[in-house]
Scaffold this motif. Structure first.
Motif, PDB file in Angstrom:
ATOM      1  N   THR A 166       1.144  -1.634  -0.058  1.00 55.02           N
ATOM      2  CA  THR A 166       0.105   0.019   0.074  1.00 55.02           C
ATOM      3  C   THR A 166       1.100   1.103   0.234  1.00 55.02           C
ATOM      4  N   ARG A 167       2.195   0.846   0.068  1.00 58.65           N
ATOM      5  CA  ARG A 167       2.928   2.069   0.068  1.00 58.65           C
ATOM      6  C   ARG A 167       2.422   3.297  -1.721  1.00 58.65           C
ATOM      7  N   GLY A 168       2.398   4.893  -0.921  1.00 57.80           N
ATOM      8  CA  GLY A 168       2.288   5.597  -2.034  1.00 57.80           C
ATOM      9  C   GLY A 168       0.189   5.224  -2.849  1.00 57.80           C
ATOM     10  N   GLU A 169      -0.247   3.954  -2.439  1.00 58.68           N
ATOM     11  CA  GLU A 169      -1.542   4.023  -2.786  1.00 58.68           C
ATOM     12  C   GLU A 169      -2.378   4.949  -2.120  1.00 58.68           C
ATOM     13  N   ARG A 170      -3.636   5.939  -2.513  1.00 57.88           N
ATOM     14  CA  ARG A 170      -4.636   5.842  -2.586  1.00 57.88           C
ATOM     15  C   ARG A 170      -5.468   5.330  -2.224  1.00 57.88           C
ATOM     16  N   ARG A 171      -6.241   5.517  -1.163  1.00 58.64           N
ATOM     17  CA  ARG A 171      -7.525   5.341   0.067  1.00 58.64           C
ATOM     18  C   ARG A 171      -8.459   5.659  -0.728  1.00 58.64           C
ATOM     19  N   GLU A 172      -9.568   5.148  -0.678  1.00 60.76           N
ATOM     20  CA  GLU A 172     -11.206   4.741  -1.341  1.00 60.76           C
ATOM     21  C   GLU A 172     -11.945   4.942  -0.728  1.00 60.76           C
ATOM     22  N   ASP A 173     -13.212   4.910  -0.460  1.00 60.07           N
ATOM     23  CA  ASP A 173     -14.373   5.049  -0.095  1.00 60.07           C
ATOM     24  C   ASP A 173     -13.727   3.862   1.129  1.00 60.07           C
ATOM     25  N   ARG A 174     -14.779   4.006   1.793  1.00 61.50           N
ATOM     26  CA  ARG A 174     -14.435   2.915   3.235  1.00 61.50           C
ATOM     27  C   ARG A 174     -13.156   2.900   3.868  1.00 61.50           C
ATOM     28  N   PHE A 175     -11.624   3.560   3.599  1.00 65.00           N
ATOM     29  CA  PHE A 175     -10.617   3.939   3.897  1.00 65.00           C
ATOM     30  C   PHE A 175     -10.024   2.919   3.694  1.00 65.00           C
ATOM     31  N   LEU A 176     -10.201   2.343   2.471  1.00 64.89           N
ATOM     32  CA  LEU A 176      -9.701   1.136   2.315  1.00 64.89           C
ATOM     33  C   LEU A 176      -8.418   1.558   1.065  1.00 64.89           C
ATOM     34  N   HIS A 177      -7.385   0.845   0.972  1.00 59.35           N
ATOM     35  CA  HIS A 177      -6.515   1.264  -0.655  1.00 59.35           C
ATOM     36  C   HIS A 177      -7.178   0.756  -1.928  1.00 59.35           C
ATOM     37  N   ALA A 178      -6.416   1.161  -2.492  1.00 57.31           N
ATOM     38  CA  ALA A 178      -7.873   0.553  -3.714  1.00 57.31           C
ATOM     39  C   ALA A 178      -6.839  -0.581  -3.861  1.00 57.31           C
ATOM     40  N   ALA A 179      -5.136  -0.844  -3.522  1.00 62.21           N
ATOM     41  CA  ALA A 179      -4.960  -2.356  -4.697  1.00 62.21           C
ATOM     42  C   ALA A 179      -5.780  -2.963  -3.439  1.00 62.21           C
ATOM     43  N   THR A 180      -6.162  -3.049  -2.648  1.00 67.21           N
ATOM     44  CA  THR A 180      -6.159  -4.191  -1.221  1.00 67.21           C
ATOM     45  C   THR A 180      -8.008  -3.936  -2.153  1.00 67.21           C
ATOM     46  N   LEU A 181      -8.886  -3.097  -2.890  1.00 68.79           N
ATOM     47  CA  LEU A 181     -10.466  -3.274  -2.642  1.00 68.79           C
ATOM     48  C   LEU A 181     -10.454  -3.790  -4.151  1.00 68.79           C
ATOM     49  N   THR A 182      -9.187  -3.860  -5.014  1.00 68.86           N
ATOM     50  CA  THR A 182      -8.803  -3.948  -6.772  1.00 68.86           C
ATOM     51  C   THR A 182      -8.665  -5.566  -6.400  1.00 68.86           C
ATOM     52  N   MET A 183      -7.294  -6.462  -5.019  1.00 70.00           N
ATOM     53  CA  MET A 183      -7.369  -8.070  -4.872  1.00 70.00           C
ATOM     54  C   MET A 183      -8.977  -8.320  -4.370  1.00 70.00           C
ATOM     55  N   PHE A 184     -10.170  -7.814  -3.912  1.00 70.99           N
ATOM     56  CA  PHE A 184     -10.865  -8.545  -2.921  1.00 70.99           C
ATOM     57  C   PHE A 184     -11.752  -8.400  -4.831  1.00 70.99           C
ATOM     58  N   ALA A 185     -11.983  -7.471  -5.088  1.00 67.59           N
ATOM     59  CA  ALA A 185     -12.132  -7.975  -6.563  1.00 67.59           C
ATOM     60  C   ALA A 185     -12.443  -8.632  -7.461  1.00 67.59           C
ATOM     61  N   GLY A 186     -10.432  -8.227  -7.748  1.00 76.07           N
ATOM     62  CA  GLY A 186     -10.109  -9.974  -8.665  1.00 76.07           C
ATOM     63  C   GLY A 186     -10.918 -11.006  -8.227  1.00 76.07           C
TER      64      GLY A 186
END
Length: 207
Positions: free
Chosen positions: A109-129
């Motif tokens: 998550t270094r340098g990654e923006r947080r999306e809604d729900r205060f979770l990083h874009a990488a985290t949500l992308t992984m969940f969706a993927g």
């Protein structure tokens, strides 16, 4: 951010991304979390990587690996049943052809923006993927061992777990085994803005 799937033994020339994934796993599991895992030349691997898993990767706009997870059919050897049987009722897991075993989830998550729900874009992308990749391989649910703190993150993302057993202390971590649905409704809830993938065109279907 983009989610892709790579089959371990048929990676279509994407071996450099798999190598980057193993380096990320070493940094996260050995470096950040202090797990006792096998590291060789800065890369983390275990025996389950030899079982022809499907890897789900999150890639940045520069095509750097920002997250990963490993999917295996629950009908074969799984990390949950073999490494963490104490999390399962009676210490055993009933394999199903429509159920995947997920392991080695991590994100950078270094340098990654947080999306809604205060979770990083990488985290949500992984969940969706993971959801999309599971559905593409014929799975309708995923099982995994997880930290109870991560259970709260999944809840916040809109992808809650159903516990298979009780909470157990493993090392210094309060852990549980859980089932996660792999369906369109779950995908729609976790999918972040700007999500891209081609996971629905995966050729392999679980037997």
């Amino acid at each position: 951010m983009q989610a892709i799937a790579i089959d371990a033994n048929d990676h279509g020339g994407l071996g450099s991304l798999l190598d980057e994934m193993h380096q990320l796993r070493a940094r996260v599991f050995a470096g950040r979390l202090g797990w006792r895992v096998k590291i060789e030349q800065g890369r983390e691997r275990d025996e389950y990587d030899a079982l022809d898993p499907t890897y789900i990767l999150a890639l940045t706009d520069r095509s750097d690996v920002a997250g990963c997870a490993r999917l295996l059919p629950s009908t074969g050897p799984t990390t949950l049943s073999q490494a963490f049987p104490q999390l399962l009722p009676g210490g055993r897991l009933r394999g199903k052809s429509t159920r995947a075993d997920s392991s080695r989830f991590c994100v950078d998550t270094r340098g990654e923006r947080r999306e809604d729900r205060f979770l990083h874009a990488a985290t949500l992308t992984m969940f969706a993927g993971m959801i999309e990749g599971s559905m593409s391989n014929g799975f309708d649910e995923t099982i995994t061992a997880l930290d109870v703190r991560f259970e709260h993150i999944l809840q916040r993302a809109g992808w809650p777990t159903t516990r298979l057993g009780g909470v157990e202390l493993i090392g210094e971590t309060m852990s549980v085994a859980g089932i996660l649905p792999a369906d369109q409704a779950s995908f729609d809830r976790v999918c972040p803005p700007g999500y891209r993938s081609d996971l629905r065109r995966l050729p392999r279907v679980a037997a």
